[in-house]
Design a protein around this motif. Structure first.
Motif, mmCIF file in Angstrom:
data_model
loop_
_atom_site.group_PDB
_atom_site.id
_atom_site.type_symbol
_atom_site.label_atom_id
_atom_site.label_comp_id
_atom_site.label_asym_id
_atom_site.label_seq_id
_atom_site.Cartn_x
_atom_site.Cartn_y
_atom_site.Cartn_z
ATOM 1 N N GLU A 270 81.871 9.246 -79.347
ATOM 2 C CA GLU A 270 80.800 8.729 -78.501
ATOM 3 C C GLU A 270 81.332 8.326 -77.132
ATOM 4 O OE1 GLU A 270 78.706 5.409 -80.238
ATOM 5 O OE2 GLU A 270 78.002 4.762 -78.273
ATOM 6 N N PHE A 271 80.591 8.688 -76.099
ATOM 7 C CA PHE A 271 80.906 8.251 -74.737
ATOM 8 C C PHE A 271 79.650 7.629 -74.176
ATOM 9 C CE2 PHE A 271 81.017 9.008 -70.113
ATOM 10 C CZ PHE A 271 82.248 8.438 -69.815
ATOM 11 N N SER A 272 79.767 6.430 -73.597
ATOM 12 C CA SER A 272 78.554 5.815 -73.072
ATOM 13 C C SER A 272 78.807 5.099 -71.764
ATOM 14 C CB SER A 272 77.953 4.856 -74.097
ATOM 15 O OG SER A 272 78.746 3.701 -74.211
ATOM 16 N N LEU A 273 77.746 4.996 -70.990
ATOM 17 C CA LEU A 273 77.780 4.298 -69.701
ATOM 18 C C LEU A 273 76.657 3.271 -69.667
ATOM 19 C CD1 LEU A 273 78.206 7.382 -67.351
ATOM 20 C CD2 LEU A 273 79.971 5.711 -67.984
ATOM 21 N N ASN A 274 76.963 2.109 -69.094
ATOM 22 C CA ASN A 274 75.960 1.070 -68.889
ATOM 23 C C ASN A 274 76.137 0.600 -67.445
ATOM 24 O OD1 ASN A 274 74.274 -1.085 -68.967
ATOM 25 N ND2 ASN A 274 75.236 -2.088 -70.725
ATOM 26 N N LEU A 275 75.251 1.065 -66.580
ATOM 27 C CA LEU A 275 75.469 0.958 -65.139
ATOM 28 C C LEU A 275 74.435 0.065 -64.476
ATOM 29 C CD1 LEU A 275 75.925 4.811 -64.569
ATOM 30 C CD2 LEU A 275 77.711 3.120 -65.119
ATOM 31 N N SER A 284 81.348 6.471 -57.071
ATOM 32 C CA SER A 284 82.729 6.193 -57.483
ATOM 33 C C SER A 284 83.350 7.409 -58.158
ATOM 34 C CB SER A 284 82.759 4.996 -58.443
ATOM 35 O OG SER A 284 82.243 3.846 -57.803
ATOM 36 N N ALA A 288 86.677 9.684 -56.753
ATOM 37 C CA ALA A 288 87.845 10.048 -57.574
ATOM 38 C C ALA A 288 88.073 11.566 -57.539
ATOM 39 C CB ALA A 288 87.668 9.555 -59.013
ATOM 40 N N ASN B 133 90.690 8.545 -71.419
ATOM 41 C CA ASN B 133 89.617 7.643 -71.011
ATOM 42 C C ASN B 133 90.135 6.436 -70.232
ATOM 43 O OD1 ASN B 133 86.692 8.377 -71.975
ATOM 44 N ND2 ASN B 133 88.120 9.204 -73.486
ATOM 45 N N ARG B 134 91.303 5.932 -70.624
ATOM 46 C CA ARG B 134 91.893 4.834 -69.835
ATOM 47 C C ARG B 134 92.165 5.294 -68.409
ATOM 48 N NH1 ARG B 134 94.657 3.254 -75.054
ATOM 49 N NH2 ARG B 134 96.198 4.898 -74.666
ATOM 50 N N MET B 136 90.871 7.964 -66.658
ATOM 51 C CA MET B 136 89.692 8.333 -65.868
ATOM 52 C C MET B 136 88.874 7.103 -65.482
ATOM 53 S SD MET B 136 88.536 12.011 -67.476
ATOM 54 C CE MET B 136 87.226 12.177 -66.260
ATOM 55 N N ILE B 140 88.076 5.884 -61.653
ATOM 56 C CA ILE B 140 86.692 5.834 -61.163
ATOM 57 C C ILE B 140 86.298 4.414 -60.761
ATOM 58 C CG2 ILE B 140 84.284 6.104 -61.923
ATOM 59 C CD1 ILE B 140 85.411 8.535 -63.624
ATOM 60 N N LEU B 141 86.755 3.430 -61.527
ATOM 61 C CA LEU B 141 86.443 2.022 -61.225
ATOM 62 C C LEU B 141 87.742 1.257 -60.995
ATOM 63 C CD1 LEU B 141 83.751 1.354 -64.014
ATOM 64 C CD2 LEU B 141 83.307 1.827 -61.600
ATOM 65 N N ASN B 146 90.772 -2.416 -68.244
ATOM 66 C CA ASN B 146 90.672 -1.578 -69.451
ATOM 67 C C ASN B 146 90.873 -2.414 -70.704
ATOM 68 O OD1 ASN B 146 90.291 0.867 -68.166
ATOM 69 N ND2 ASN B 146 92.381 1.601 -68.449
ATOM 70 N N LYS B 186 81.815 -5.693 -73.359
ATOM 71 C CA LYS B 186 80.681 -4.832 -73.013
ATOM 72 C C LYS B 186 79.732 -5.525 -72.041
ATOM 73 C CE LYS B 186 80.269 -1.930 -77.114
ATOM 74 N NZ LYS B 186 79.311 -1.294 -78.030
ATOM 75 N N GLN B 267 79.663 -2.290 -64.041
ATOM 76 C CA GLN B 267 79.602 -0.913 -64.538
ATOM 77 C C GLN B 267 80.497 -0.831 -65.762
ATOM 78 O OE1 GLN B 267 77.484 0.738 -62.653
ATOM 79 N NE2 GLN B 267 77.955 0.600 -60.488
ATOM 80 N N ILE B 268 79.942 -0.358 -66.886
ATOM 81 C CA ILE B 268 80.717 -0.293 -68.124
ATOM 82 C C ILE B 268 80.848 1.163 -68.574
ATOM 83 C CG2 ILE B 268 80.912 -1.092 -70.525
ATOM 84 C CD1 ILE B 268 80.869 -3.433 -68.637
ATOM 85 N N ILE B 269 82.102 1.581 -68.785
ATOM 86 C CA ILE B 269 82.396 2.905 -69.351
ATOM 87 C C ILE B 269 82.988 2.689 -70.732
ATOM 88 C CG2 ILE B 269 83.711 5.046 -69.093
ATOM 89 C CD1 ILE B 269 84.044 4.458 -66.145
ATOM 90 N N GLU B 270 82.465 3.385 -71.725
ATOM 91 C CA GLU B 270 82.960 3.176 -73.086
ATOM 92 C C GLU B 270 83.158 4.505 -73.792
ATOM 93 O OE1 GLU B 270 80.412 0.663 -75.466
ATOM 94 O OE2 GLU B 270 81.218 1.515 -77.307
ATOM 95 N N PHE B 271 84.275 4.613 -74.506
ATOM 96 C CA PHE B 271 84.537 5.782 -75.340
ATOM 97 C C PHE B 271 84.868 5.251 -76.722
ATOM 98 C CE2 PHE B 271 87.493 8.871 -77.237
ATOM 99 C CZ PHE B 271 86.740 10.030 -77.119
#
Lengths: 328, 328
Positions: A270-275, A284, A288, B133-134, B136, B140-141, B146, B186, B267-271
């Motif tokens: 799973e990959f998710s974004l909360n922006l 951004s 990059a 993921n760490r 990227m 990006i941010l 992390n 999160k 901004q939250i990126i999650e894998f």
């Protein structure tokens, strides 16, 4: 610093403003100029070292700018601007008309190859980071299914559609993933789901005085293409509430792959974004990838690329040795 | 098919078995042989077209195998085996002793450059997909933090430690991320968290008859390095329960980056991964990167690589055109 990457921005809407902010967080980059189709003197910018110029002046900056970040829209700006700029600069854009990507790729590729420049197209989060995750998850778990959910996020197109309904003074629409659908997918059930079964549409609407709210609601929920096929919720709010609570541009979403390995072991990626700000996040990502375009071009890798062709190491300002030591 | 990628496996434990299964899901690949340090005739395999050979026979297969997937362990197998095989084959391995990666990279790099082969090291999910993921998310941010959480997952090392406690007949240990810590991260709070503040350790233990369970529990929770610094929960179960409910090898975890853009927009990126079989999933990642090693070598990109240097397109059996059309 003389060895900074010199960046230009073409187009100064929400995405262009986000790009200005994103470049400030990158000590290895310098914003040289912003190019606009409007009268440059009308563009208010609080950046003393950044020139604001008419887009026709770009050709004079070919020796002063390493990468041009194109912040125009996919419908009318980018199909013309991307090949135009690719003839002079390395470029990055966020072209997102999925169905026309092959054609767009080919046009930009021709322009960039002619000039010996590098253009990375369709950068952002979807297309972009979500695409990378769809590809990698499919390659790793061939026996499985990809699911993309969008939201909770403000949809500009659907908000515009609401505002055209008779009796509506203002309004916004959020796309929200349906929690039950996400849970099913995360559980590894690999259900068949249409876009409408994955998302609901939540509207916040300001009614003009004297109009029947029930009729407005009916006009919205039955609107073909936009709302008729979805579970749509309409909430009436005041002008003040609209300004106070609905002026930001949040977005996000999920890419989930449910797959099976061996004797039916379920595996979920799973990959998710909360922006909180969709344009600032997209910007951004563009910045990059601007670093990547600059480096690829130095290596002689010219023509159009997508995020699929870019190795992660090109995105980071840190050396390969540092990254292996600290992040691997 | 004569144009399949011909794969060999070195080492036949859990990871090697998972690799056999993963290759079966890839029509563009063919498993040629498994190499083992044990007596090959003792290795039971239900694959009629796959040879089982002693590891010393590998040198006779340099023309018959395109990529060798090394399924040995990081502590004692890979430091010797990786340079040995890299002198003959393109290789993939899952070397995961983080602190020694720079040294290991250099040894394998020298061997692979001598032979003109391509070796992708430290492939899997951590190191591997989590590392990507760490990298990227940080690129990006840049203004952010992390976080890596592991679990819920069975830890082999901690399970072994439990089983050495006096009076313990059997047992397993699961590492579990602490839900409150995940929620904080999160939410974008970017808290400072030690590994112990992010994870708890849950043990299922079978006591031998006549031993005091309170003493066993005390011996476990106070064990230095393994448990003393953590919130540790000990559950006593029967031999039957252990066999029935705790014989699988699940694992997973999260990489989350909380960042800020512009005027403090969060901004939250999650894998995340949720895996019913850790070795089968790791094997599936190895196999996708075997495809990449084969292709990179054909392009003349020799020496050691990590997942950071591999563009996503190399992982997929599909053409770049197909991927742009269907997944971008």
């Amino acid at each position: 610093m003389s060895n900074q990457i010199r960046v230009g921005i073409a187009g100064y809407g929400n995405l262009g403003r986000g790009t200005v902010e994103a470049i400030k967080q990158c000590p290895d980059m310098e914003l040289v100029a912003i190019f606009t189709r409007r009268a440059p003197e009308n563009l208010v910018l609080n950046e003393p070292n950044v020139e604001v110029l008419h887009i026709a002046r770009a050709e004079d900056y070919q020796d002063k700018i390493d990468v041009m970040i194109l912040c125009g829209g996919s419908a009318t700006d980018l199909p013309d601007q991307a090949p135009y700029f690719a003839r002079m600069f390395n470029t990055i854009d966020s072209y997102d008309t999925h169905a026309k990507i092959p054609e767009y790729f080919s046009i930009v590729d021709n322009a960039a190859k002619e000039s010996g420049k590098t253009s990375i197209i369709s950068v952002g989060w979807d297309p972009g980071l979500f695409s990378i995750n769809r590809l990698m998850a499919e390659a790793i778990l061939p026996n499985g299914e990809n699911y993309t959910f969008w939201g909770k996020g403000l949809s500009q197109g659907h908000s515009d559609a609401i505002r055209k309904v008779e009796g509506v003074a203002g309004g916004v629409q959020y796309t929200e993933p349906i929690a039950e659908a996400i849970e099913k997918v995360k559980g590894g059930a690999n259900p068949e789901l249409t876009t409408a079964e994955k998302h609901r549409r939540v509207c916040y609407v300001v009614a003009e005085e004297g109009y029947d709210k029930a009729k407005i609601e009916q006009d919205i929920v039955t609107m073909p293409n936009y709302f008729a096929d979805y579970h749509t919720e309409v909430n009436f709010i005041s002008e003040e509430e609209l300004k106070e609570n609905h002026s930001k541009l949040p977005h996000g979403g999920f890419v989930i792959r449910g797959g099976q390995t061996g004797q039916n072991h379920k595996q979920i990626i799973e990959f998710s974004l909360n922006l909180e700000s969709n344009p600032e996040f997209t910007a951004s990502v563009l910045v990059a990838y601007a670093r990547a375009a600059y480096r690829l071009n130095k290596e002689g890798q010219v023509g159009a690329k997508t995020v699929f062709e870019i190795a992660p190491v090109y995105l980071s300002p840190r050396s390969a040795e540092d990254l292996r030591r600290d992040l691997l």
